[in-house]
Motif scaffolding. Structure first.
Motif, PDB file in Angstrom:
ATOM      1  N   ASP A  82     -24.750 -32.423 -43.675  1.00 30.42           N
ATOM      2  CA  ASP A  82     -23.547 -31.606 -43.900  1.00 30.42           C
ATOM      3  C   ASP A  82     -23.500 -31.096 -45.334  1.00 30.42           C
ATOM      4  O   ASP A  82     -23.156 -29.928 -45.589  1.00 30.42           O
ATOM      5  N   THR A  85     -26.204 -28.392 -45.808  1.00 32.26           N
ATOM      6  CA  THR A  85     -25.760 -27.104 -45.258  1.00 32.26           C
ATOM      7  C   THR A  85     -24.819 -26.397 -46.220  1.00 32.26           C
ATOM      8  O   THR A  85     -24.924 -25.191 -46.454  1.00 32.26           O
ATOM      9  N   SER A  86     -23.881 -27.174 -46.796  1.00 33.19           N
ATOM     10  CA  SER A  86     -22.922 -26.601 -47.736  1.00 33.19           C
ATOM     11  C   SER A  86     -23.609 -26.088 -48.994  1.00 33.19           C
ATOM     12  O   SER A  86     -23.347 -24.972 -49.456  1.00 33.19           O
TER      13      SER A  86
END
Length: 237
Positions: A82, A85-86
């Protein structure tokens, strides 16, 4: 003007310190892996910022912008994918975004999430660490002249490994939800690889498979806990 001035004042990398001028954010919950990466950054001339969770990493990113990020795939409050991805989709993207894990499947997931490359645990060779970063930096950020390949292997303080075993015992001894157990199994896999314990590696992999396949968790969790307790037992007189 300020960015040009900052670039001018940035220290130039050298053959002995090829990452001089870089700031590396390490997001890693394992003490032994975090300490290994800290020593590698210091040997390479890089500044380091450390976080042990997604929440902690978020606080750091509110106050500074690293040039390089190394993100563990298994964190106590979520998946490193996560955060990758950010960071990969950020307007001001880090120059180099690497994932680190002892689980090959997690490293494949990291690349799908946008990581530039991966580091497999256990990480000990300084040359591997430097090469993964330098190969992704611009030509202007490379050290000038011939650079001897560092043969050094980084060995962290044994106390860091004992801290990880103590944390693992706490995680595995308490009644856990399946999500927490999976995190503990992934954490255990990296620790077992770091200390070269093949039996513990097998126990951690068995618990990971049980979590993935929806099988009973108690037997493999108890087997892994026994392996952890062996490392925490006092040495015989």
């Amino acid at each position: 003007m300020q960015s040009v001035q900052a670039e001018f004042m940035r220290p130039r990398p050298t053959a002995e310190r090829p990452l001089l001028g870089q700031t590396i954010m390490v997001v890693e919950d394992s003490h032994v892996a975090s300490e290994t990466l800290r020593l590698m950054c210091l040997r390479s001339g890089a500044r380091i910022r450390r976080a042990d969770s997604l929440k902690s990493a978020g606080r750091h990113l509110c106050t500074y912008r690293p040039s390089i990020a190394i993100v563990d795939m298994g964190l106590p409050d979520g998946s490193g994918a996560d955060l990758i991805t950010s960071l990969a989709g950020a307007r001001h993207r880090v120059q180099v975004l690497l994932a680190i894990s002892g689980d090959p499947a997690s490293l494949e997931e990291a690349q799908e999430a946008g990581a530039d490359g991966t580091l497999a645990k256990p990480l000990s060779k300084l040359a591997t660490f430097q090469a993964e970063i330098l190969s992704r930096l611009s030509e202007s950020e490379q050290p000038s002249g011939p650079r001897p390949l560092p043969m050094e292997e980084i060995v962290p303080d044994p106390a860091a490994l004992q801290d990880d075993f103590a944390h693992l015992q706490m995680l595995l001894a308490a009644p856990n939800a399946s999500g927490t157990t999976r995190y503990a199994a992934g954490f255990a896999l990296g620790v077992a690889q770091s200390c070269g314990d093949a039996e513990m590696v097998a126990a951690a992999e068995a618990l990971l498979r049980a979590c993935h396949d929806g099988l009973p968790l108690v037997p493999p969790r108890e087997a892994l806990l026994d392996a952890v307790r062996t490392h925490l037992a006092p040495a015989p007189a």
